[in-house]
Design a protein around this motif. Sequence first.
Motif, short mmCIF file in Angstrom:
data_model
loop_
_atom_site.label_atom_id
_atom_site.label_comp_id
_atom_site.label_asym_id
_atom_site.label_seq_id
_atom_site.Cartn_x
_atom_site.Cartn_y
_atom_site.Cartn_z
N SER A 1 16.71 17.36 -32.13
CA SER A 1 17.05 16.71 -33.39
C SER A 1 18.31 15.86 -33.26
CB SER A 1 17.25 17.78 -34.48
OG SER A 1 16.06 18.50 -34.72
N ALA A 2 19.30 16.38 -32.52
CA ALA A 2 20.54 15.63 -32.31
C ALA A 2 20.28 14.36 -31.52
CB ALA A 2 21.57 16.49 -31.59
N TYR A 3 19.41 14.45 -30.54
CA TYR A 3 19.06 13.27 -29.74
C TYR A 3 18.35 12.23 -30.61
CZ TYR A 3 16.57 10.24 -26.52
OH TYR A 3 16.06 9.14 -25.88
N LYS A 4 17.39 12.69 -31.40
CA LYS A 4 16.62 11.77 -32.24
C LYS A 4 17.51 11.06 -33.25
CE LYS A 4 11.98 13.82 -32.13
NZ LYS A 4 10.94 14.48 -32.95
N LYS B 1 20.38 20.93 -22.14
CA LYS B 1 20.26 22.06 -23.07
C LYS B 1 19.24 23.07 -22.55
CE LYS B 1 22.22 22.52 -26.21
NZ LYS B 1 23.46 23.29 -26.49
N LEU B 2 18.16 22.58 -21.93
CA LEU B 2 17.19 23.49 -21.33
C LEU B 2 17.82 24.31 -20.22
CD1 LEU B 2 14.27 24.53 -20.97
CD2 LEU B 2 13.88 22.61 -19.41
N PHE B 3 18.61 23.65 -19.37
CA PHE B 3 19.30 24.36 -18.30
C PHE B 3 20.22 25.44 -18.88
CE2 PHE B 3 19.16 20.41 -15.29
CZ PHE B 3 17.79 20.58 -15.17
N ASN C 1 17.88 26.47 -30.24
CA ASN C 1 18.88 25.55 -29.68
C ASN C 1 18.22 24.35 -29.02
OD1 ASN C 1 21.94 26.41 -29.69
ND2 ASN C 1 20.76 28.31 -29.61
N MET C 2 17.06 24.55 -28.43
CA MET C 2 16.33 23.42 -27.87
C MET C 2 15.93 22.44 -28.97
SD MET C 2 16.05 23.28 -24.59
CE MET C 2 14.71 22.08 -24.52
N GLU C 3 15.43 22.97 -30.09
CA GLU C 3 15.03 22.10 -31.20
C GLU C 3 16.24 21.39 -31.80
OE1 GLU C 3 12.89 20.02 -34.01
OE2 GLU C 3 12.31 20.97 -32.11
N ASP D 1 12.61 17.54 -15.95
CA ASP D 1 13.89 16.84 -15.94
C ASP D 1 13.74 15.33 -15.83
OD1 ASP D 1 13.12 16.81 -13.29
OD2 ASP D 1 15.01 17.55 -12.49
N GLN D 2 12.49 14.86 -15.73
CA GLN D 2 12.21 13.44 -15.84
C GLN D 2 11.51 13.10 -17.15
OE1 GLN D 2 10.35 11.66 -12.40
NE2 GLN D 2 11.47 12.96 -10.97
N ALA D 3 10.83 14.09 -17.72
CA ALA D 3 10.08 13.85 -18.96
C ALA D 3 10.99 13.84 -20.18
CB ALA D 3 9.00 14.92 -19.13
N LEU D 4 11.99 14.71 -20.19
CA LEU D 4 12.88 14.83 -21.35
C LEU D 4 14.11 13.95 -21.21
CD1 LEU D 4 12.90 18.71 -21.91
CD2 LEU D 4 11.66 17.00 -23.26
N PRO D 5 14.71 13.53 -22.34
CA PRO D 5 16.02 12.87 -22.27
C PRO D 5 17.03 13.79 -21.60
CG PRO D 5 15.07 12.68 -24.46
CD PRO D 5 14.21 13.65 -23.71
#
Length: 426
Positions: A419-422, A392-394, A413-415, A382-386
Amino acid sequence: MKKWVALLASVLLVVTGAVGCSSDAGQQSQEGSSSGSPKVSISLWTLNTGWAWLQSAVKDFESANPDIDVELTQYEVDPFKENLKVAASSKTLPDMWFTWGGSLGSFYPENGMTMDLTQVAKDHKWSEKYNKTAIDMSTFNGKISGIPMHLNVLGMWYPKELYQKLNLKAPSKFADFESQLKTLKDNGVTPLAFGSKGGWHTMRLTEQLLEHFAGPELHDKLNNLEASWNDPAVVKTFEKIKEYTDKGYFPMGYSSLDPSEAEMLFYQQSAGIINEGTWFDGNITENGFDPAKFDVFNFPTEQTPTRASVFAEMLQINGASDPAKQEAAIKLGEYLTSVEVVNKYINDYGSPATLGFTVSEKTPHIQPLLDSAKNGGFLITDQALPQEVVQKLFEAQDKVALNEWTPQQAAENMENAVSAYKSKQK
């Protein structure tokens, strides 16, 4: 003409009165100050769980620095995160606040909300005071954005008495770990004391499973968004979450269970294993139990190097506060992380980022956990990912547990979230 004269006289009277009041106020501030400087009031927000020592430390600081008042506000974990978000959006952040490293702590400097402490660190010789890893984890885009406070390492905790009763010992291989989960369940003990309310507690197991199935190189690429999350290793990870749920390895209804409730199951030995960090000796003591009756092991995996989940915690300073407040906040932050304060409150302090502290007998697991990270560590998820990907992981964890998504759908859904974040960053 008389009206203008009267008006001018009135204005002069108001100005004179204002100057007199200002002068009196300044005099009163100076009279209340041993140094003759105006008194500075700064606000500090922190957590409350595991921070019982802080109020006493702040009082000591105020006694030693009569020119500074500290307005301390403390919160539970999730309300704290929410209040920080609200304060950030409304530009009402306190003068100083506690936060985590990674994407949680980076949000504030990335949005221009924190004071750049790089020169302060150089002038005050932080390299001689704080663990280098902790300083690195408090650095964003080449700028030091927080005063290092804690360097945390996570491990799998268990009650010694329960393990002795069931003739178990700390597992060294993943197969041994899974065998223990079955043994605990067969003996009427819920194997894993995890509460998924908020998502982060169960995430600690998810990331360990991902480290096991993906290996260090791929795990790092996933966290850096350099590899597809629609990967077999991710699917296997979610398959394990589903398997452990279906087998009753988690507490009943754990998807909505508060982590603190899961923690109580662990103390009562109705649950066998919990994933906590270097702060947990303090939690155990605070809840009226003896840390010596518990032990900890590194999550067992055949991957090399065997890495631990790690993260730093820091105190950030509001970049919009006036210089006097910033100076006072630096003074407070360096005081709260000094060897003097760490050693005085070591039984409750957690795992200090400060160098040269004395390990307490009442916190016997700090050193073994720090030692477990000698071969390396990965930044807690939860610090490594945006943060939007973290959410979404939760969601994926919960939906897999509730049979609303298959493990494959969770990976997809994670991917999609990545993609949406990028796409927003272009």
